[in-house]
Design a protein around this motif. Sequence first.
Motif, short mmCIF file in Angstrom:
data_model
loop_
_atom_site.label_atom_id
_atom_site.label_comp_id
_atom_site.label_asym_id
_atom_site.label_seq_id
_atom_site.Cartn_x
_atom_site.Cartn_y
_atom_site.Cartn_z
N UNK A 178 58.44 75.32 33.11
CA UNK A 178 59.22 75.02 34.00
C UNK A 178 59.45 74.64 35.15
N UNK A 179 60.74 74.32 35.86
CA UNK A 179 60.32 74.51 37.20
C UNK A 179 61.83 74.83 37.38
N UNK A 180 61.76 76.56 37.67
CA UNK A 180 62.99 77.34 37.95
C UNK A 180 63.72 76.91 38.43
N UNK A 181 63.26 76.03 39.65
CA UNK A 181 64.23 75.69 40.83
C UNK A 181 65.33 74.72 40.30
N UNK A 182 64.82 73.61 39.01
CA UNK A 182 65.51 72.72 39.56
C UNK A 182 66.61 72.81 37.37
N UNK A 183 65.84 73.61 37.30
CA UNK A 183 66.40 73.96 35.58
C UNK A 183 68.25 73.50 35.53
N UNK A 184 69.00 73.01 34.94
CA UNK A 184 70.14 72.60 34.95
C UNK A 184 70.59 73.76 33.98
N UNK A 185 71.47 74.49 34.04
CA UNK A 185 72.16 75.26 33.58
C UNK A 185 73.63 74.79 33.21
N UNK A 186 74.05 74.66 31.89
CA UNK A 186 76.01 74.96 31.88
C UNK A 186 76.09 75.60 30.61
N UNK A 187 77.28 76.63 31.16
CA UNK A 187 78.09 77.58 30.44
C UNK A 187 79.04 76.95 30.18
N UNK A 188 78.72 77.51 28.02
CA UNK A 188 80.27 76.76 27.56
C UNK A 188 81.22 77.66 27.04
N UNK A 189 82.81 77.73 26.79
CA UNK A 189 83.38 78.97 26.40
C UNK A 189 84.13 77.90 25.57
N UNK A 190 84.25 77.82 24.25
CA UNK A 190 85.00 77.26 23.02
C UNK A 190 84.33 76.28 23.01
N UNK A 191 83.12 75.74 23.27
CA UNK A 191 82.65 74.85 23.35
C UNK A 191 82.63 73.79 24.85
N UNK A 192 83.61 73.96 25.43
CA UNK A 192 83.42 73.55 26.54
C UNK A 192 83.59 74.02 27.96
N UNK A 193 82.34 72.75 28.76
CA UNK A 193 81.59 73.61 29.46
C UNK A 193 82.39 74.33 30.53
N UNK A 194 82.63 75.30 31.13
CA UNK A 194 83.11 75.99 32.61
C UNK A 194 82.46 76.52 33.43
N UNK A 195 80.89 76.30 33.41
CA UNK A 195 80.40 76.59 34.65
C UNK A 195 79.40 76.15 34.82
N UNK A 196 78.32 75.47 35.67
CA UNK A 196 76.81 74.55 35.86
C UNK A 196 76.48 74.34 36.85
N UNK A 197 74.96 74.81 36.65
CA UNK A 197 74.33 75.20 38.03
C UNK A 197 73.01 74.72 37.87
N UNK A 198 72.18 75.27 38.23
CA UNK A 198 70.70 75.03 38.97
C UNK A 198 70.48 76.66 38.49
N UNK A 199 68.56 77.03 38.62
CA UNK A 199 68.60 77.74 38.87
C UNK A 199 68.15 78.26 40.44
N UNK A 200 68.23 76.93 40.96
CA UNK A 200 67.86 77.29 42.66
C UNK A 200 69.05 77.85 43.24
N UNK A 201 70.23 78.00 42.73
CA UNK A 201 71.29 79.25 43.29
C UNK A 201 71.29 80.35 43.22
N UNK A 202 69.82 81.37 42.78
CA UNK A 202 69.76 82.58 42.93
C UNK A 202 68.97 82.18 43.85
N UNK A 203 69.10 82.47 44.80
CA UNK A 203 68.30 83.37 46.56
C UNK A 203 67.29 81.81 46.77
N UNK A 204 67.40 80.55 46.03
CA UNK A 204 66.52 79.25 46.51
C UNK A 204 65.02 79.47 44.66
#
Length: 262
Positions: A178-204
């Motif tokens: 896995x490329x930990x910088x570009x890996x996509x992250x989706x957080x869902x609350x009650x089935x709806x995406x509420x926050x999106x990001x990629x690993x690089x948000x954490x200190x690059x």
Amino acid sequence: MKLDQATIAKLAEHLENCELEAQDTHKITDDYPDMDWDDAYAIQDLIRARKIARGHKIVGLKAGLTSHAKMKQMGVTEPVFGFMADYYAVPDAGEVKVSELIHPKVEPEIAFVTKTALRGPGCHIGAVLAATDFVMPGIEVIDSRYRDFKFDLKSVVADNTSAARFVIGGQPQPVANVDLRTVGVVLEKNGEPVALGAGAAVLGHPAAAIAMLANMLGKRGEEIPAGTLILSGGITEAIPVAAGDSVTLRIQGMGSTSLRFI
Ligand code: 0L1
Ligand code: MG
């Protein structure tokens, strides 16, 4: 250090009681404005020792405030760290009782598990990747003991960086997969995406948070032992949750993990 041992013990007991009784409090620097970073970590250390003395195990470590955006917002250049006790762990798809918490929020994180020890100073991303057994999705439930999440960083460190519960799950992956910088992250609350990001948000690169943790512990003469679970820090802002909410974290190529709040 600016505080004496009796004051450190009193503050550790107070903050731990707030956690165990789900009672909020004002930030401790209101009463002790001169306390320093060593005092803050000494209070956290004593909370940890109190749990161990009651028979709890420490099952992991966490880095907090590891996204550049959050560090800038808080006016700090170094993340903070804390620990996770055994009873913070929630089974995958398990339940969290909101009555045991004050005002929980969830953070999408990448969890690392080490296969060899890491010791700073001089720890870097390469050393972390070489020492990592696998990575997997992890949701941290934070629950500051401070009223309305109003705090400063020394108060937060003393309060074990708001640690409260966590879940890990999904499909653990070796870091080579896995490329930990570009890996996509989706957080869902009650089935709806509420926050999106990629690993690089954490200190690059999330492994940089683990390296920083090893370097911070190294200054204390400590290491990250082999077999340690570490939450590397929230990739997005923390999302408030309430009873009735279901939360799922999906990370590209790593599957998903979830919890329900009851
Ligand atoms: O895990 C974290 O990044 C939280 C650190 C403490 C600050 C907060 O409660 O938001
Ligand atoms: Mg966190």
